[in-house]
Design a protein around this motif. Structure first.
Motif, PDB file in Angstrom:
ATOM      1  N   THR A  58       0.838  -1.193   0.000  1.00 32.49           N
ATOM      2  CA  THR A  58       0.000   0.000   0.000  1.00 32.49           C
ATOM      3  C   THR A  58       0.874   1.243   0.000  1.00 32.49           C
ATOM      4  O   THR A  58       2.013   1.222   0.472  1.00 32.49           O
ATOM      5  N   SER A  59       0.340   2.331  -0.530  1.00 31.11           N
ATOM      6  CA  SER A  59       1.040   3.610  -0.501  1.00 31.11           C
ATOM      7  C   SER A  59       0.527   4.515   0.612  1.00 31.11           C
ATOM      8  O   SER A  59       0.926   5.675   0.705  1.00 31.11           O
ATOM      9  N   ASP A  60      -0.338   3.987   1.460  1.00 31.30           N
ATOM     10  CA  ASP A  60      -0.955   4.760   2.540  1.00 31.30           C
ATOM     11  C   ASP A  60      -0.510   4.215   3.896  1.00 31.30           C
ATOM     12  O   ASP A  60      -0.881   3.099   4.268  1.00 31.30           O
ATOM     13  N   PRO A  61       0.264   4.975   4.650  1.00 25.34           N
ATOM     14  CA  PRO A  61       0.724   4.483   5.954  1.00 25.34           C
ATOM     15  C   PRO A  61      -0.400   4.285   6.969  1.00 25.34           C
ATOM     16  O   PRO A  61      -0.188   3.636   7.991  1.00 25.34           O
ATOM     17  N   THR A  62      -1.599   4.809   6.693  1.00 22.22           N
ATOM     18  CA  THR A  62      -2.741   4.610   7.591  1.00 22.22           C
ATOM     19  C   THR A  62      -3.678   3.509   7.097  1.00 22.22           C
ATOM     20  O   THR A  62      -4.757   3.314   7.671  1.00 22.22           O
ATOM     21  N   ASP A  63      -3.292   2.800   6.051  1.00 23.26           N
ATOM     22  CA  ASP A  63      -4.109   1.727   5.485  1.00 23.26           C
ATOM     23  C   ASP A  63      -4.370   0.655   6.551  1.00 23.26           C
ATOM     24  O   ASP A  63      -3.432   0.129   7.157  1.00 23.26           O
ATOM     25  N   PRO A  64      -5.635   0.302   6.806  1.00 29.01           N
ATOM     26  CA  PRO A  64      -5.921  -0.744   7.803  1.00 29.01           C
ATOM     27  C   PRO A  64      -5.324  -2.092   7.446  1.00 29.01           C
ATOM     28  O   PRO A  64      -5.137  -2.940   8.317  1.00 29.01           O
ATOM     29  N   GLY A  65      -5.012  -2.296   6.163  1.00 27.13           N
ATOM     30  CA  GLY A  65      -4.394  -3.552   5.761  1.00 27.13           C
ATOM     31  C   GLY A  65      -3.020  -3.779   6.370  1.00 27.13           C
ATOM     32  O   GLY A  65      -2.562  -4.921   6.474  1.00 27.13           O
ATOM     33  N   LEU A  66      -2.365  -2.694   6.797  1.00 27.28           N
ATOM     34  CA  LEU A  66      -1.050  -2.832   7.413  1.00 27.28           C
ATOM     35  C   LEU A  66      -1.131  -3.454   8.803  1.00 27.28           C
ATOM     36  O   LEU A  66      -0.135  -3.981   9.309  1.00 27.28           O
ATOM     37  N   ALA A  67      -2.302  -3.378   9.422  1.00 32.03           N
ATOM     38  CA  ALA A  67      -2.464  -3.904  10.783  1.00 32.03           C
ATOM     39  C   ALA A  67      -2.925  -5.357  10.799  1.00 32.03           C
ATOM     40  O   ALA A  67      -2.934  -5.990  11.856  1.00 32.03           O
ATOM     41  N   ARG A  68      -3.303  -5.885   9.658  1.00 36.50           N
ATOM     42  CA  ARG A  68      -3.808  -7.263   9.615  1.00 36.50           C
ATOM     43  C   ARG A  68      -2.684  -8.261   9.848  1.00 36.50           C
ATOM     44  O   ARG A  68      -1.571  -8.086   9.347  1.00 36.50           O
ATOM     45  N   GLU A  69      -2.997  -9.314  10.588  1.00 35.39           N
ATOM     46  CA  GLU A  69      -2.027 -10.371  10.860  1.00 35.39           C
ATOM     47  C   GLU A  69      -2.608 -11.727  10.470  1.00 35.39           C
ATOM     48  O   GLU A  69      -3.737 -12.049  10.824  1.00 35.39           O
ATOM     49  N   HIS A  70      -1.833 -12.487   9.724  1.00 39.55           N
ATOM     50  CA  HIS A  70      -2.230 -13.829   9.318  1.00 39.55           C
ATOM     51  C   HIS A  70      -0.974 -14.554   8.839  1.00 39.55           C
ATOM     52  O   HIS A  70      -0.071 -13.933   8.258  1.00 39.55           O
ATOM     53  N   ALA A  71      -0.926 -15.835   9.045  1.00 36.51           N
ATOM     54  CA  ALA A  71       0.251 -16.611   8.660  1.00 36.51           C
ATOM     55  C   ALA A  71       0.516 -16.560   7.158  1.00 36.51           C
ATOM     56  O   ALA A  71       1.663 -16.695   6.720  1.00 36.51           O
ATOM     57  N   ASN A  72      -0.530 -16.377   6.358  1.00 35.36           N
ATOM     58  CA  ASN A  72      -0.383 -16.341   4.899  1.00 35.36           C
ATOM     59  C   ASN A  72      -0.380 -14.925   4.338  1.00 35.36           C
ATOM     60  O   ASN A  72      -0.599 -14.732   3.131  1.00 35.36           O
ATOM     61  N   TYR A  73      -0.111 -13.956   5.191  1.00 39.06           N
ATOM     62  CA  TYR A  73      -0.273 -12.548   4.774  1.00 39.06           C
ATOM     63  C   TYR A  73       0.922 -11.712   5.221  1.00 39.06           C
ATOM     64  O   TYR A  73       1.373 -11.805   6.369  1.00 39.06           O
ATOM     65  N   ARG A  74       1.431 -10.923   4.291  1.00 40.82           N
ATOM     66  CA  ARG A  74       2.451  -9.933   4.608  1.00 40.82           C
ATOM     67  C   ARG A  74       2.022  -8.599   4.026  1.00 40.82           C
ATOM     68  O   ARG A  74       1.423  -8.553   2.951  1.00 40.82           O
ATOM     69  N   SER A  75       2.367  -7.529   4.710  1.00 39.68           N
ATOM     70  CA  SER A  75       2.029  -6.194   4.211  1.00 39.68           C
ATOM     71  C   SER A  75       3.228  -5.281   4.352  1.00 39.68           C
ATOM     72  O   SER A  75       4.063  -5.446   5.251  1.00 39.68           O
ATOM     73  N   LEU A  76       3.318  -4.323   3.455  1.00 39.82           N
ATOM     74  CA  LEU A  76       4.383  -3.319   3.524  1.00 39.82           C
ATOM     75  C   LEU A  76       3.910  -2.046   2.841  1.00 39.82           C
ATOM     76  O   LEU A  76       2.951  -2.059   2.044  1.00 39.82           O
ATOM     77  N   CYS A  77       4.574  -0.944   3.164  1.00 38.38           N
ATOM     78  CA  CYS A  77       4.165   0.371   2.657  1.00 38.38           C
ATOM     79  C   CYS A  77       5.265   0.975   1.791  1.00 38.38           C
ATOM     80  O   CYS A  77       6.427   1.047   2.206  1.00 38.38           O
ATOM     81  N   ILE A  78       4.887   1.382   0.589  1.00 38.78           N
ATOM     82  CA  ILE A  78       5.773   2.140  -0.294  1.00 38.78           C
ATOM     83  C   ILE A  78       5.010   3.405  -0.701  1.00 38.78           C
ATOM     84  O   ILE A  78       4.177   3.366  -1.612  1.00 38.78           O
ATOM     85  N   PRO A  79       5.223   4.530  -0.033  1.00 35.53           N
ATOM     86  CA  PRO A  79       4.479   5.754  -0.336  1.00 35.53           C
ATOM     87  C   PRO A  79       4.752   6.262  -1.746  1.00 35.53           C
ATOM     88  O   PRO A  79       5.710   5.842  -2.416  1.00 35.53           O
ATOM     89  N   GLU A  80       3.922   7.183  -2.188  1.00 33.88           N
ATOM     90  CA  GLU A  80       4.121   7.816  -3.495  1.00 33.88           C
ATOM     91  C   GLU A  80       5.502   8.456  -3.550  1.00 33.88           C
ATOM     92  O   GLU A  80       5.977   9.020  -2.570  1.00 33.88           O
TER      93      GLU A  80
END
Length: 391
Positions: A58-80
């Motif tokens: 995601t390019s949004d540091p406030t994206d709720p997807g960054l807070a999700r936790e799951h064994a099959n899930y990774r998230s990271l932020c690359i802003p504009e």
């Protein structure tokens, strides 16, 4: 803030480059946290029942997807900025899912490496009038909401000699959510209270609030309706002085209410009728909540001056008389009578909307599990091609 964003982009890009292929087989990209509701159901289905690993960028540091936790899930932020541009140009992944239009047309380009791009339509609107002519040209697969989008895409491919895309009959999960919310809603109003009219148009110089908003609200209040003013968030960004002037003219009136909270749904649920212009929200409102729409006939929002080439009328136009009535901005005194007619037979209108949505929207009730299964199939297909050395 610039230095912090630069460092965050560098960190996110480095983190992505280090991921093994099992985490780059399926990548989901979001421009902002507003996209999360488009992806969350699919991600739950992919991570859970289908057991698929995926990386959410995601390019949004406030994206709720960054807070999700799951064994099959990774998230990271690359802003504009620089590192987002680099990420798009040289990213190596098998399947890349996004709701961002105009891939390769603006700053963010297709990767130099073989990547299969999947675009999810985020509305039921047409593809060829309010969007750029080539907004959807640079994706391998489009997840279409209904048959109208399929007809328009195929017609453009035929006229311009474009390669045929994979078109998946996806549907519109947001409509399913609206239907469920409408069925669960309990109206606490007492009998005899005036109808609630929600004014929620699109944005731009020719939208309702920028052209005739003050006059329209005055007419509706004078007719005895409760009025909720709900501007598009882009209106508050682009012309805040216009919105403030309209709002301030009626603040303090006992039957006037102003709402500007993004994501707010209470005003939508409480209202009896929507007043809009060319906003695709009218489709979700009418077919999802089974409530009528009054259209103020302001000039169209057109980003594609060649839209007539397809020979297909956009759904934003054809739907108007099926879900409501049209009033000219030069004849706003007719709005009250039109609203009375639209609210006169609610049971008949609800039955009509249920029938209409069955013909206009794919896979009602099971778009998310079917869509997730198709994404998993495409990811498997791309993995196999990569391992065989095919592009």
């Amino acid at each position: 803030m610039g230095a912090l964003s630069f460092f965050s982009g560098w960190k996110g890009w480095r983190e992505f480059k280090k991921l093994p292929w099992e985490w780059r087989n399926l990548v989901v990209y979001a421009e902002s946290g507003q996209d999360w509701h488009q992806f969350s159901g699919l991600i739950e289905e992919l991570n859970g029942p289908l057991g698929r690993k995926l990386t959410y960028v995601t390019s949004d540091p406030t994206d709720p997807g960054l807070a999700r936790e799951h064994a099959n899930y990774r998230s990271l932020c690359i802003p504009e900025g620089l590192f987002l541009t680099i990420f798009f140009q040289v990213n190596q992944s098998d399947l890349f899912v996004l709701t961002m239009m105009d891939l390769h047309n603006l700053q963010l380009k297709r990767s130099l490496h073989p990547v299969h791009y999947v675009y999810l339509f985020h509305s039921m609107g047409s593809t060829h009038m309010v969007d750029n002519e080539d907004s959807f040209d640079h994706y391998e697969t489009l997840f279409c909401a209904g048959p109208q989008q399929v007809r328009e895409v195929r017609r453009r491919e035929e006229l311009k000699g474009l390669p045929a895309k994979q078109l998946f009959d996806y549907g519109h999960p947001r409509l399913e959510e609206v239907i469920a919310a409408g069925q669960a809603w309990q109206d606490g109003r007492e009998t005899g209270e005036p109808p609630i009219v929600l004014i929620a148009p699109t944005w731009g110089e020719t939208s309702i609030f920028n052209t005739c908003g003050r006059e329209l609200i005055g007419v509706l209040l004078a007719a005895g309706y409760r009025v909720i003013m709900r501007p598009h968030y882009q209106s508050n960004r682009q012309t805040p002085e216009v919105i403030a002037a309209v709002r301030d003219a009626f603040l303090g009136h006992e039957r006037f209410e102003y709402v500007d909270r993004m994501g707010e749904t209470d005003s939508i649920m409480r209202s009896d009728l929507l007043v809009s212009d060319w906003s695709a929200m009218a489709l979700e409102y009418s077919m999802g909540l089974e409530k009528p729409v009054l259209f103020i006939d302001v000039p169209r929002r057109i980003r594609n001056p060649n839209w007539r080439e397809l020979g297909i009328d956009p759904v934003e136009e054809t739907i108007r008389t099926q879900v409501g009535e049209i009033v000219s901005p030069d004849a706003l005194e007719e709005a009250s009578a039109a609203i009375e007619r639209l609210l006169a037979h609610p049971d008949r209108f609800r039955a009509k909307m249920r029938e209409l949505r069955e013909t206009m929207v794919f896979r009602l009730g099971h778009s998310v599990p079917d869509g997730a299964a198709e994404i998993a199939r495409l990811a498997d297909e791309r993995r196999t091609a990569r391992e065989k050395g095919d592009s």
